[in-house]
Structures are given as C-alpha cells and as structure tokens.
Scaffold this motif. Sequence first.
Motif, PDB file in Angstrom:
ATOM      1  N   ALA A 128       0.901  -1.200   0.040  1.00 17.56           N
ATOM      2  CA  ALA A 128       0.038  -0.027   0.063  1.00 17.56           C
ATOM      3  C   ALA A 128       0.724   1.214   0.011  1.00 17.56           C
ATOM      4  N   THR A 129       0.410   2.337  -0.581  1.00 20.48           N
ATOM      5  CA  THR A 129       1.065   3.543  -0.640  1.00 20.48           C
ATOM      6  C   THR A 129       0.903   4.339   0.729  1.00 20.48           C
ATOM      7  N   VAL A 130       1.249   5.457   1.051  1.00 15.15           N
ATOM      8  CA  VAL A 130       0.901   6.388   2.218  1.00 15.15           C
ATOM      9  C   VAL A 130      -0.241   6.973   1.943  1.00 15.15           C
ATOM     10  N   ASP A 131      -0.730   7.163   0.735  1.00 15.74           N
ATOM     11  CA  ASP A 131      -1.966   7.703   0.608  1.00 15.74           C
ATOM     12  C   ASP A 131      -3.209   6.768   0.885  1.00 15.74           C
ATOM     13  N   GLU A 132      -3.003   5.741   0.404  1.00 12.99           N
ATOM     14  CA  GLU A 132      -3.765   4.501   0.687  1.00 12.99           C
ATOM     15  C   GLU A 132      -4.170   4.261   2.333  1.00 12.99           C
TER      16      GLU A 132
ATOM     17  N   GLU B   3       3.440   7.354   7.140  1.00  8.85           N
ATOM     18  CA  GLU B   3       4.913   7.205   6.386  1.00  8.85           C
ATOM     19  C   GLU B   3       5.969   6.192   7.567  1.00  8.85           C
TER      20      GLU B   3
ATOM     21  N   VAL C  30       5.050   2.688   6.169  1.00  6.65           N
ATOM     22  CA  VAL C  30       5.775   2.295   5.099  1.00  6.65           C
ATOM     23  C   VAL C  30       7.080   2.196   5.283  1.00  6.65           C
TER      24      VAL C  30
ATOM     25  N   LYS D 181       8.757  -1.469   4.386  1.00  2.68           N
ATOM     26  CA  LYS D 181       9.772  -1.525   3.539  1.00  2.68           C
ATOM     27  C   LYS D 181      11.047  -2.212   3.942  1.00  2.68           C
TER      28      LYS D 181
END
Length: 638
Positions: free
Chosen positions: A610-614, A627, A630, A634
Amino acid sequence: MARSANSPLSFRPEQGSIPESPGVYRFSDAQGRVIYVGKAKSLRQRLNSYFADFASLHPRTQTMLTTATAVDWTVVGTEVEALQLEYSWIKEFDPRFNVKYRDDKSYPFLAVTMGDAFPRVQVLRGAKRKGTRYFGPYSHAWAIRETVDLLLRVFPVRTCSAGVFKRAGQIGRPCLLGYIDKCSAPCVGKVTEEEHRQLAEDFCDFMAGNTTRFIKRLERAMRDAAGTEEYERAARLRDDIQALQRALEKQAVVLGDSTDCDVVALVEDPLEAAVQVFYVRGGRIRGQRGWVVDKVEESTPGDLVEHFLLQMYGEATPEAVPREVLVPVLPPEAAAVAELLSEQRGARVEVRVPQRGDKKTLMGTVERNAKESLAQHKLRRASDLTTRSRALQEIADALDLDQAPLRIECYDVSHLQGDDVVASMVVFEDGLVRKSEYRRFAIRGTAGQGDVASIYEVIYRRFKRHVEERAASGELDPEPIDPETGKPRRFAYPPNLVVVDGGPAQVAAAQRALDELGVDDVSVSGLAKRLEEVWLPGDDQPVILPRSSEGLYLLQRVRDEAHRFAITYHRSKRAKSVTESVLDDIRGLGSTRKQALLKRFGSVKRLQGATVDEICEVPGIGLSTAEAIVAALKGEAT
C-alpha cells in the motif's frame, strides 16, 4: 545349548562362549523354527546386548526373545560373507521377526521368453521365470501394449500363445499380425529360428537402452533407399523410425544418455514403511515399482535400505543390477553392500546418496511417490469394513472396554519452546475420520507450563462444554442440532474413548480433568510415540498391543492425524503472530489502529504494497504514522 519356555536367560550362551568375530546368528523357537536372523561385526557384543537388560529392549525385540528358546551362530571371514549368509538364511527360513518387503500392488512386466525356441513377447505378472528377459515394471498393462505395438513394426517378434502358434503351423497360414507385417510368422517358416531369435535379441537390446544404433541403422537404410529411388521402401523405413521415436517418447528423459541407475526412496512411520524404485536406463525412466513393509523389528532407515537392497538384488540377473544405486541414506555396511552388488553384476556398482543436481531432484520425485504409496496403502487398509471392525474390537479387548469405541477423540499439543501453544482434537467414528467434528484450541491459562498442563486444560474445556450442553438440554445425549438456534452443538456427543498423545503423565492429566467434571462414562488412554505403548490411568505398566494388531494401527492413525492437525494450526498461528509483530514496533500504532489496518487491508503482506495515501484513508491514521508504517514495512520486505 539350553532350552526353556519364555525366559531368555535360560538359553543365554555361557560367558565367554560367543566369539568376537563377525558372523550371522539365528534365534529359534521351541519347535526348532528359525524366527529371527541377524548379522554382526562382533557376535559377542551383539548377542550380549539381547540378554544384558531385557526391560530396556524394544517391545518387539522382547516378544522375539520370549518366543525364542535357542540361539546359534556361524562365524564368517568378511562383512560381505555375513551379508550373503544372512540373505541365504532369511530366504531359506523365512523368519517371522525379520523385515519382509511385499509389492504394494501387482506390477506388470514386459517379458521376452528367450528360453523358448521361438521367443515370445508378452505381458507377465508375478514370479519371474527362468530364461525370460523382463523389462519394467510398468504402472499399467496398457502402457506395455502401446510400446509393444509400436516396436513390433520394427522388430516383428511373435506375441501369440503356444496354442495359436502350433495351430498356425498345422494349417500353414499365419495369424492377422503375420499378414500386416507385425509378426515375422516363424510359425509358417517365413523366417528361420535363427533369424527370429535375432529379432528377439534386437528387441531386447532396444528395450535395454541401446536405442541409438537401431535408429541410425534405419536412417542409413532410408537414405540408401531414397538414393536408389526406392521411395516406397524409404517411406516405410521413415515410418519405422518414427515408431521407434514414439516408443522412446513414452519414457521420460531425466538424466544423461549414459546413466544407468536405480533410484530408491523410503518413507516410514513407526509401524510401516513404503519403498519406491525408479529404474533409469540410458537416462530414461524405464519402469517403476513399489513395496510396503511391516516394521516387525526396531530398524533405522539405513537398516531398512540394506534389507531392501539385499532382497531386491538377491536373485537378480547380472544385467538387472545397474552401475549405480541411489539411496536416501547409506546402509550401515555400505561398502560391503556395494561389493556384494558388484559381484552380482560382474562389474563395479556404486551405492550412494545424491547430493545435488538432477539426481537429487529425481530422488525427490521418487520420495513423493513413496509418500503417496504409503498413504494409499493406509487408505486401502482403513477403508476395509472388516478390518475396521476387527481394529475396534481389538482396542476394546486390550483396554478392557465394555463395548467397541465407535467414537474416538484424540488430542495433541503443539508449540515452539513454550510459545504459541495450541491443541487439536480429531474425531474418528467407526474407524473413519470425521473432519467436520475436528476442533482446535488456543491454550491460554497453562501456556508455558508444559504439555501435561495443556492436556488438562483442553480436556477440561472440551468436556465442560459438553456437560453444560447436556445440562441445558436436560438429556443425557442431547441432539446434535440446537432446536432454538438451529445451529449444531459443538460438543453434543461424548466419545467412547479419549486418546492423548503421550505417556502416563498426560493420561493422568486427562483423567483428572474428567474426574473434576464428574464425567465417568468416557475411557482414557495414551499412545506414546517412541515405543508405541498404550497407557491407561493409574497403571504402572503399558499395554503392549501385538505388532500385527489392527487396533494398534488404528490408534496410530488417530494419533498421527491429531499431530498433523495440531502442527498445521500452530504453524498458521505462529506465521500470523510473526507478521503482526512487525506492526508492534511502529511508534504511535496501538492495538486499535493495528486492527483497523488489518481489517482494511486483510494482511500485513497486502499492507506492504500500500502507498502512504492509501494508508491515510484508514480512520485514525495520520500522515506521519502512515509514513512510519511504510518505512517499517519496506525495511521488513527487504
């Protein structure tokens, strides 16, 4: 030599009378029948081990010793001689306590009767006959017939029975195969006896893996025919080449063209073992065969491999012994076994364990086949109604139950050094699994206190629910479906027998849980893995079921299924806790937010993508926290 009834000490050889030399020994019963044959590097050391401490011996060894009334031995010069004499005695006396391999099914062979005046190609099963060349075995007879149909075009050897062959000669007319050129028709003199024998020998050479010279010979003949404008003959030769190539395609290429080896794999449990062999000739799998064995003595995998190799190659023809035998583990006397096989073959034979490459990969394939063979054998044995009934009655008799245990529940505990403790409950009804009745438990109150405390907790929880459901319904045996909710009651039926994986301590814990709940109509027993002993509450000595007992076999299946189910649950639970622990280290992420994340994405693996926005879309998760998530995930992914 002393004799008596049932006491091993009564026929123990005199002190110092046993030589320290290598040799072969045999135990006999009161009727003089040989019941066990063994070999030893030092006869004195090996035989003294039988009489030193009877109580410490394996139960099956104890049974052998109490059956025997005499022991004698023969001294030999080398380990190879010991192997030869051991095999000869086992073959001659067929001792009841020695390992005996038997085919797990009837395998068909492609046979060429080279002992006949006019050799015949046919499909044969069972015992091998003298003067006949065998190829295979094959998994199915139709596979042989397909191969033969292709090869008869190039090697037209007779396939008819003796009666048909004789009748054709009397009337002077061949059968249909003779007219369509799939038989050379020696019955009516189209070829001589010598010419037909040469066809049979070429057929055998091709099946033995010497394929290249025949294809090259046909290719040369095809080119010569085309060069002289004999196009019909060239086309026929082309079709012959294609027939041989199709026959080769039916045999999978697994190793180099020059590789001749047998690949042996072994899979075992405490009671039985399954062996599979792939026969590789010219780099191709030419056949496959399987055996199963009852382990009537305490044997290591190396012992089983040694016994198997002696049995399989004991009477084999020289050409049936390959240059290389690949095994899962080396036998105890690997050098002696290799020397014995080399003598049998007339050339050097290597016995070894593959370590890497294609041979290691092929060993894995053979092992999977062995596992499947053992599973199918167990399934066939378990699905037989008469066998199941006998097993249940044997359990009832051995445990002194009022009736056969039609419902058996078995419990096992699984953990890793005291962490993530879980337990399983499996159910067998009428000797068959009832997976819909399986249950699993997460151990809480006694986690970290050992298997005994965990067994107590799971038995107490299971039967506490049963007592409560019985009290709520007002019936001794409530209906399995709750009439108010329409849902099945989780623990509606009590078992006739509870089996726990373990010995006296685990059995005592299970019985204590039942006593505290006032449950007095359920019997308890335990099955200890190491010696397959059955323990009852309060008994100082275990119940030893006979090695051939179907009852012991059923108890072992129940125990193994409980162990499998517990291990599966423990692994899934541990995998989940390991992945979720990554989120525990993220600052500012409490249990509520963690649960919200897992609910939104379903798993940590999906959250990693998933991205930060999601992540910020999840209620309660801000930009800085997203953040941090993530960054942490990662780092974990890399």
